[in-house]
Design a protein around this motif. Structure first.
Motif, short mmCIF file in Angstrom:
data_model
loop_
_atom_site.label_atom_id
_atom_site.label_comp_id
_atom_site.label_asym_id
_atom_site.label_seq_id
_atom_site.Cartn_x
_atom_site.Cartn_y
_atom_site.Cartn_z
N ILE A 46 46.30 47.11 46.68
CA ILE A 46 46.15 45.71 47.12
C ILE A 46 46.20 44.85 45.91
CG2 ILE A 46 45.62 43.97 48.70
CD1 ILE A 46 47.30 46.16 50.16
N GLU A 47 45.02 45.12 45.19
CA GLU A 47 44.69 44.13 44.12
C GLU A 47 45.81 44.17 42.92
OE1 GLU A 47 39.71 44.17 44.37
OE2 GLU A 47 40.78 46.06 43.68
N ALA A 49 48.99 44.86 43.37
CA ALA A 49 50.08 43.88 43.94
C ALA A 49 49.81 42.74 43.70
CB ALA A 49 50.29 44.34 45.27
N SER A 50 48.70 42.09 44.10
CA SER A 50 48.27 40.63 43.73
C SER A 50 48.24 40.35 42.51
CB SER A 50 47.03 40.31 44.42
OG SER A 50 46.78 40.64 45.73
N LYS A 51 48.01 41.08 41.64
CA LYS A 51 48.20 40.54 40.25
C LYS A 51 49.40 40.71 39.78
CE LYS A 51 44.98 41.83 36.82
NZ LYS A 51 44.11 42.59 35.86
N LEU A 53 52.07 39.76 41.54
CA LEU A 53 52.72 38.92 42.20
C LEU A 53 52.21 37.63 41.69
CD1 LEU A 53 52.71 40.04 46.03
CD2 LEU A 53 54.87 39.96 44.32
N ALA A 54 51.21 37.34 40.90
CA ALA A 54 50.59 36.21 40.41
C ALA A 54 51.36 36.20 38.94
CB ALA A 54 48.99 36.26 40.21
#
Length: 59
Positions: A46-47, A49-51, A53-54
């Motif tokens: 999850i982390e 994917a967040s990185k 997308l950012a």
């Protein structure tokens, strides 16, 4: 005026990737358009994917 949705390709490896895998991912990032390499380290998926997308392209 047409709008194009540009896809993002996130490249990552296992938590304990070998040097050859990391080099391969570096080369893939250069060759594949809209690819971003995210260093996994101890991040959860999850982390990661967040990185990804950012991520914002330079230029």
């Amino acid at each position: 005026m047409s709008s194009t949705i540009m896809g993002l390709i996130a490249l990552t490896s296992s938590r304990d990737a070998g040097i050859r895998m990391r080099q391969f991912l570096n080369e893939l990032e250069l060759v594949i358009p809209n690819a971003v390499k995210v260093n996994r380290g101890k991040l959860s998926i999850i982390e990661v994917a967040s990185k990804a997308l950012a991520w914002e392209p330079i230029g």
